[in-house]
Design a protein around this motif. Structure first.
Motif, PDB file in Angstrom:
ATOM      1  N   LEU A 136      17.039  21.915   9.809  1.00 34.62           N
ATOM      2  CA  LEU A 136      18.182  22.095  10.706  1.00 34.62           C
ATOM      3  C   LEU A 136      18.098  21.140  11.896  1.00 34.62           C
ATOM      4  N   VAL A 137      16.883  20.868  12.362  1.00 34.64           N
ATOM      5  CA  VAL A 137      16.713  19.869  13.423  1.00 34.64           C
ATOM      6  C   VAL A 137      17.185  18.505  12.924  1.00 34.64           C
ATOM      7  N   VAL A 138      16.844  18.184  11.692  1.00 40.29           N
ATOM      8  CA  VAL A 138      17.203  16.880  11.114  1.00 40.29           C
ATOM      9  C   VAL A 138      18.717  16.670  11.115  1.00 40.29           C
ATOM     10  N   VAL A 139      19.481  17.766  10.911  1.00 38.89           N
ATOM     11  CA  VAL A 139      20.949  17.643  10.892  1.00 38.89           C
ATOM     12  C   VAL A 139      21.561  18.033  12.237  1.00 38.89           C
ATOM     13  N   ASP A 140      20.719  18.091  13.283  1.00 35.77           N
ATOM     14  CA  ASP A 140      21.172  18.342  14.661  1.00 35.77           C
ATOM     15  C   ASP A 140      21.747  19.733  14.887  1.00 35.77           C
ATOM     16  N   ASN A 141      21.367  20.685  14.052  1.00 35.19           N
ATOM     17  CA  ASN A 141      21.780  22.073  14.271  1.00 35.19           C
ATOM     18  C   ASN A 141      20.662  22.763  15.058  1.00 35.19           C
ATOM     19  N   PHE A 142      20.576  22.391  16.340  1.00 38.50           N
ATOM     20  CA  PHE A 142      19.424  22.770  17.152  1.00 38.50           C
ATOM     21  C   PHE A 142      19.356  24.267  17.441  1.00 38.50           C
ATOM     22  N   LYS A 143      20.500  24.884  17.680  1.00 32.71           N
ATOM     23  CA  LYS A 143      20.514  26.297  18.039  1.00 32.71           C
ATOM     24  C   LYS A 143      19.990  27.158  16.896  1.00 32.71           C
ATOM     25  N   LEU A 170       3.475  25.696  14.326  1.00 30.39           N
ATOM     26  CA  LEU A 170       4.745  26.222  14.823  1.00 30.39           C
ATOM     27  C   LEU A 170       5.026  25.714  16.237  1.00 30.39           C
ATOM     28  N   LEU A 171       4.010  25.696  17.091  1.00 28.16           N
ATOM     29  CA  LEU A 171       4.189  25.158  18.442  1.00 28.16           C
ATOM     30  C   LEU A 171       4.622  23.698  18.387  1.00 28.16           C
ATOM     31  N   GLY A 172       4.026  22.944  17.477  1.00 24.34           N
ATOM     32  CA  GLY A 172       4.420  21.547  17.312  1.00 24.34           C
ATOM     33  C   GLY A 172       5.847  21.398  16.834  1.00 24.34           C
ATOM     34  N   ASN A 173       6.286  22.318  15.987  1.00 22.63           N
ATOM     35  CA  ASN A 173       7.675  22.265  15.519  1.00 22.63           C
ATOM     36  C   ASN A 173       8.659  22.574  16.651  1.00 22.63           C
ATOM     37  N   PHE A 174       8.275  23.455  17.565  1.00 20.90           N
ATOM     38  CA  PHE A 174       9.100  23.665  18.763  1.00 20.90           C
ATOM     39  C   PHE A 174       9.177  22.360  19.567  1.00 20.90           C
ATOM     40  N   GLY A 175       8.053  21.654  19.677  1.00 18.02           N
ATOM     41  CA  GLY A 175       8.071  20.365  20.372  1.00 18.02           C
ATOM     42  C   GLY A 175       8.998  19.380  19.704  1.00 18.02           C
ATOM     43  N   PHE A 176       8.962  19.351  18.376  1.00 19.97           N
ATOM     44  CA  PHE A 176       9.843  18.486  17.574  1.00 19.97           C
ATOM     45  C   PHE A 176      11.312  18.827  17.835  1.00 19.97           C
ATOM     46  N   LEU A 177      11.618  20.124  17.841  1.00 20.00           N
ATOM     47  CA  LEU A 177      12.989  20.583  18.105  1.00 20.00           C
ATOM     48  C   LEU A 177      13.471  20.131  19.474  1.00 20.00           C
ATOM     49  N   TYR A 178      12.693  20.444  20.508  1.00 20.43           N
ATOM     50  CA  TYR A 178      13.164  20.181  21.876  1.00 20.43           C
ATOM     51  C   TYR A 178      13.201  18.689  22.194  1.00 20.43           C
ATOM     52  N   HIS A 180      14.184  16.385  20.058  1.00 23.82           N
ATOM     53  CA  HIS A 180      15.448  15.934  19.473  1.00 23.82           C
ATOM     54  C   HIS A 180      16.656  16.512  20.205  1.00 23.82           C
ATOM     55  N   TRP A 181      16.453  17.654  20.840  1.00 30.16           N
ATOM     56  CA  TRP A 181      17.534  18.340  21.551  1.00 30.16           C
ATOM     57  C   TRP A 181      17.704  17.779  22.966  1.00 30.16           C
ATOM     58  N   GLY A 182      16.799  16.916  23.366  1.00 27.97           N
ATOM     59  CA  GLY A 182      16.865  16.335  24.705  1.00 27.97           C
ATOM     60  C   GLY A 182      16.238  17.206  25.782  1.00 27.97           C
ATOM     61  N   LYS A 183      15.499  18.238  25.378  1.00 33.42           N
ATOM     62  CA  LYS A 183      14.838  19.123  26.336  1.00 33.42           C
ATOM     63  C   LYS A 183      13.373  18.695  26.435  1.00 33.42           C
ATOM     64  N   TYR A 184      13.154  17.576  27.118  1.00 30.98           N
ATOM     65  CA  TYR A 184      11.877  16.884  27.037  1.00 30.98           C
ATOM     66  C   TYR A 184      10.731  17.628  27.713  1.00 30.98           C
ATOM     67  N   GLU A 185      11.004  18.318  28.815  1.00 32.28           N
ATOM     68  CA  GLU A 185       9.923  19.059  29.476  1.00 32.28           C
ATOM     69  C   GLU A 185       9.392  20.170  28.568  1.00 32.28           C
ATOM     70  N   GLN A 186      10.312  20.882  27.910  1.00 26.40           N
ATOM     71  CA  GLN A 186       9.891  21.923  26.979  1.00 26.40           C
ATOM     72  C   GLN A 186       9.136  21.318  25.799  1.00 26.40           C
ATOM     73  N   SER A 187       9.612  20.158  25.353  1.00 25.59           N
ATOM     74  CA  SER A 187       8.955  19.477  24.236  1.00 25.59           C
ATOM     75  C   SER A 187       7.515  19.138  24.586  1.00 25.59           C
ATOM     76  N   VAL A 188       7.304  18.588  25.764  1.00 27.92           N
ATOM     77  CA  VAL A 188       5.946  18.230  26.212  1.00 27.92           C
ATOM     78  C   VAL A 188       5.058  19.468  26.268  1.00 27.92           C
ATOM     79  N   ASP A 189       5.589  20.552  26.802  1.00 31.58           N
ATOM     80  CA  ASP A 189       4.807  21.792  26.921  1.00 31.58           C
ATOM     81  C   ASP A 189       4.361  22.290  25.541  1.00 31.58           C
TER      82      ASP A 189
END
Length: 217
Positions: A136-143, A170-178, A180-189
Protein backbone atom coordinates in the motif's frame (compact mmCIF):
# COMPACT_ATOMS: atom_id res chain seq x y z
CA UNK A 1 7.11 -42.02 -0.83
CA UNK A 2 5.97 -38.42 -1.26
CA UNK A 3 7.41 -37.25 2.07
CA UNK A 4 10.78 -38.76 1.19
CA UNK A 5 10.70 -37.13 -2.24
CA UNK A 6 9.85 -33.75 -0.68
CA UNK A 7 12.66 -34.12 1.86
CA UNK A 8 15.21 -34.88 -0.85
CA UNK A 9 13.91 -31.91 -2.86
CA UNK A 10 14.38 -29.72 0.22
CA UNK A 11 17.95 -30.95 0.61
CA UNK A 12 18.82 -29.90 -2.92
CA UNK A 13 16.91 -26.62 -2.57
CA UNK A 14 18.45 -25.57 0.77
CA UNK A 15 21.83 -27.21 0.17
CA UNK A 16 21.72 -29.18 3.44
CA UNK A 17 24.47 -31.76 3.00
CA UNK A 18 24.33 -31.35 -0.78
CA UNK A 19 25.44 -28.75 -3.25
CA UNK A 20 22.63 -26.44 -4.28
CA UNK A 21 20.99 -27.95 -7.34
CA UNK A 22 17.70 -26.36 -8.30
CA UNK A 23 17.06 -28.71 -11.22
CA UNK A 24 17.47 -31.74 -8.96
CA UNK A 25 15.20 -30.13 -6.37
CA UNK A 26 12.50 -29.66 -9.00
CA UNK A 27 12.92 -33.27 -10.19
CA UNK A 28 12.31 -34.65 -6.69
CA UNK A 29 9.42 -32.29 -6.01
CA UNK A 30 7.84 -33.44 -9.27
CA UNK A 31 8.02 -37.05 -8.06
CA UNK A 32 6.00 -36.00 -4.99
CA UNK A 33 3.37 -34.16 -7.02
CA UNK A 34 0.96 -37.06 -7.53
CA UNK A 35 0.50 -37.88 -3.85
CA UNK A 36 1.16 -34.46 -2.34
CA UNK A 37 0.43 -31.82 -4.98
CA UNK A 38 0.20 -28.82 -2.65
CA UNK A 39 3.59 -29.20 -0.97
CA UNK A 40 5.21 -30.30 -4.22
CA UNK A 41 3.96 -27.28 -6.15
CA UNK A 42 4.92 -24.91 -3.34
CA UNK A 43 8.40 -26.45 -3.34
CA UNK A 44 8.69 -26.11 -7.12
CA UNK A 45 7.44 -22.53 -6.89
CA UNK A 46 10.07 -21.64 -4.28
CA UNK A 47 12.83 -23.05 -6.48
CA UNK A 48 11.58 -21.34 -9.63
CA UNK A 49 11.30 -18.06 -7.75
CA UNK A 50 14.99 -18.35 -6.88
CA UNK A 51 15.66 -19.06 -10.57
CA UNK A 52 13.71 -15.96 -11.60
CA UNK A 53 11.06 -17.97 -13.46
CA UNK A 54 8.21 -15.87 -12.11
CA UNK A 55 5.75 -16.44 -14.95
CA UNK A 56 6.02 -20.22 -14.47
CA UNK A 57 5.48 -19.81 -10.73
CA UNK A 58 2.32 -17.79 -11.30
CA UNK A 59 0.93 -20.39 -13.73
CA UNK A 60 1.65 -23.23 -11.28
CA UNK A 61 0.04 -21.47 -8.33
CA UNK A 62 -3.01 -20.21 -10.21
CA UNK A 63 -3.65 -23.71 -11.56
CA UNK A 64 -3.37 -25.11 -8.02
CA UNK A 65 -5.88 -22.57 -6.72
CA UNK A 66 -8.32 -23.35 -9.55
CA UNK A 67 -7.99 -27.13 -9.23
CA UNK A 68 -10.17 -27.46 -6.13
CA UNK A 69 -7.47 -29.39 -4.27
CA UNK A 70 -7.25 -26.62 -1.68
CA UNK A 71 -10.97 -26.25 -0.94
CA UNK A 72 -10.61 -28.13 2.35
CA UNK A 73 -6.90 -27.48 2.87
CA UNK A 74 -7.07 -23.90 4.13
CA UNK A 75 -3.46 -23.94 5.38
CA UNK A 76 -2.29 -24.98 1.93
CA UNK A 77 -4.51 -22.35 0.35
CA UNK A 78 -3.10 -19.60 2.58
CA UNK A 79 0.51 -20.64 1.88
CA UNK A 80 -0.25 -20.76 -1.85
CA UNK A 81 -1.78 -17.29 -1.77
CA UNK A 82 1.23 -15.93 0.13
CA UNK A 83 3.63 -17.41 -2.42
CA UNK A 84 1.58 -15.99 -5.29
CA UNK A 85 1.42 -12.53 -3.69
CA UNK A 86 5.16 -12.58 -2.97
CA UNK A 87 5.81 -13.50 -6.60
CA UNK A 88 3.80 -10.53 -7.86
CA UNK A 89 5.76 -8.37 -5.40
CA UNK A 90 9.00 -9.58 -6.98
CA UNK A 91 7.54 -8.60 -10.36
CA UNK A 92 6.71 -5.10 -9.04
CA UNK A 93 2.97 -5.60 -9.50
CA UNK A 94 1.70 -4.13 -6.21
CA UNK A 95 -1.97 -3.97 -7.16
CA UNK A 96 -2.06 -7.72 -7.76
CA UNK A 97 -0.17 -8.34 -4.51
CA UNK A 98 -2.58 -6.10 -2.60
CA UNK A 99 -5.60 -7.98 -3.95
CA UNK A 100 -4.14 -11.32 -2.87
CA UNK A 101 -3.07 -10.17 0.60
CA UNK A 102 -6.62 -8.93 1.13
CA UNK A 103 -7.88 -12.35 0.02
CA UNK A 104 -5.62 -13.97 2.61
CA UNK A 105 -7.13 -11.83 5.36
CA UNK A 106 -10.60 -12.90 4.20
CA UNK A 107 -9.58 -16.58 4.29
CA UNK A 108 -8.23 -16.02 7.80
CA UNK A 109 -11.54 -14.55 8.94
CA UNK A 110 -13.46 -17.54 7.62
CA UNK A 111 -11.12 -20.11 9.21
CA UNK A 112 -10.09 -18.13 12.28
CA UNK A 113 -11.26 -20.61 14.92
CA UNK A 114 -9.51 -23.58 13.29
CA UNK A 115 -6.30 -21.60 12.81
CA UNK A 116 -6.34 -20.32 16.38
CA UNK A 117 -6.61 -23.87 17.68
CA UNK A 118 -3.38 -24.86 15.96
CA UNK A 119 -1.61 -21.59 16.68
CA UNK A 120 -1.30 -20.26 13.13
CA UNK A 121 -3.84 -17.44 13.04
CA UNK A 122 -1.80 -14.59 14.55
CA UNK A 123 1.33 -15.55 12.57
CA UNK A 124 -0.54 -15.41 9.27
CA UNK A 125 -2.51 -12.29 10.21
CA UNK A 126 0.68 -10.43 11.18
CA UNK A 127 2.46 -11.50 8.00
CA UNK A 128 -0.46 -10.53 5.76
CA UNK A 129 -1.00 -7.13 7.34
CA UNK A 130 2.69 -6.19 7.20
CA UNK A 131 3.05 -7.30 3.58
CA UNK A 132 -0.19 -5.59 2.62
CA UNK A 133 0.96 -2.40 4.33
CA UNK A 134 4.24 -2.40 2.40
CA UNK A 135 2.48 -2.72 -0.94
CA UNK A 136 0.00 0.00 0.00
CA UNK A 137 2.95 2.32 0.62
CA UNK A 138 4.22 1.50 -2.87
CA UNK A 139 0.92 2.73 -4.38
CA UNK A 140 0.85 5.80 -2.07
CA UNK A 141 -2.12 4.60 -0.02
CA UNK A 142 -0.42 5.79 3.15
CA UNK A 143 -3.42 5.94 5.47
CA UNK A 144 -4.48 2.35 4.89
CA UNK A 145 -0.86 1.22 5.11
CA UNK A 146 -0.60 2.89 8.50
CA UNK A 147 -3.80 1.16 9.65
CA UNK A 148 -2.37 -2.24 8.71
CA UNK A 149 0.95 -1.56 10.42
CA UNK A 150 -0.83 -0.37 13.58
CA UNK A 151 -2.94 -3.51 13.56
CA UNK A 152 0.21 -5.61 13.12
CA UNK A 153 1.80 -3.77 16.05
CA UNK A 154 -1.12 -4.76 18.27
CA UNK A 155 -0.37 -8.39 17.40
CA UNK A 156 3.33 -7.98 18.23
CA UNK A 157 2.55 -6.17 21.47
CA UNK A 158 0.22 -8.97 22.52
CA UNK A 159 2.54 -11.83 21.59
CA UNK A 160 6.08 -10.60 22.12
CA UNK A 161 6.71 -6.86 22.42
CA UNK A 162 10.42 -7.28 23.15
CA UNK A 163 13.53 -7.08 21.02
CA UNK A 164 12.58 -9.54 18.31
CA UNK A 165 13.19 -9.63 14.57
CA UNK A 166 9.44 -9.16 13.99
CA UNK A 167 9.33 -6.05 16.14
CA UNK A 168 12.44 -4.55 14.56
CA UNK A 169 11.16 -5.24 11.07
CA UNK A 170 7.79 -3.70 11.84
CA UNK A 171 9.43 -0.56 13.26
CA UNK A 172 11.47 -0.31 10.08
CA UNK A 173 8.34 -0.61 7.98
CA UNK A 174 6.84 2.33 9.88
CA UNK A 175 10.01 4.24 8.97
CA UNK A 176 9.53 3.23 5.33
CA UNK A 177 5.91 4.42 5.43
CA UNK A 178 6.60 7.81 7.01
CA UNK A 179 9.58 8.53 4.76
CA UNK A 180 7.36 8.08 1.68
CA UNK A 181 4.54 10.02 3.34
CA UNK A 182 6.82 13.00 3.93
CA UNK A 183 6.72 12.63 7.72
CA UNK A 184 10.48 12.60 8.06
CA UNK A 185 10.84 13.14 11.81
CA UNK A 186 8.61 10.15 12.51
CA UNK A 187 10.51 8.16 9.90
CA UNK A 188 13.84 8.88 11.60
CA UNK A 189 12.44 7.90 15.00
CA UNK A 190 11.14 4.56 13.71
CA UNK A 191 14.26 3.70 11.72
CA UNK A 192 16.38 4.51 14.79
CA UNK A 193 14.20 2.30 17.00
CA UNK A 194 14.40 -0.53 14.46
CA UNK A 195 18.19 -0.36 14.37
CA UNK A 196 18.33 -0.39 18.19
CA UNK A 197 16.19 -3.54 18.28
CA UNK A 198 18.38 -5.28 15.69
CA UNK A 199 21.49 -4.32 17.68
CA UNK A 200 20.06 -6.41 20.53
CA UNK A 201 18.35 -9.30 18.78
CA UNK A 202 20.20 -9.87 15.54
CA UNK A 203 23.16 -7.60 14.72
CA UNK A 204 23.93 -9.19 11.37
CA UNK A 205 20.37 -9.04 10.01
CA UNK A 206 20.32 -7.63 6.45
CA UNK A 207 17.36 -5.46 7.47
CA UNK A 208 19.58 -3.59 9.91
CA UNK A 209 21.93 -2.49 7.11
CA UNK A 210 18.92 -1.55 4.98
CA UNK A 211 17.46 0.67 7.68
CA UNK A 212 20.83 2.29 8.40
CA UNK A 213 21.04 3.14 4.69
CA UNK A 214 17.50 4.51 4.67
CA UNK A 215 18.23 6.59 7.76
CA UNK A 216 21.33 8.06 6.12
CA UNK A 217 19.22 9.21 3.18
Amino acid sequence: FSKAYLSIGDLYYYGDGFNFDYNEAIRWYELARQDNPTDAILGISNVKTEMGKYSEVILELEELLKSGILLEDYLGRIETLFTLADTYTELSKPLKSIKIYRSILEVLKINNEELKKIGFYTHYEFRAKVNLGIQLVVVDNFKEAEENFLSAREIVDELDPGNTWENGNLLGNFGFLYSHWGKYEQSVDYYTSAIEVFEICCKDAPRKALYIGNLAE
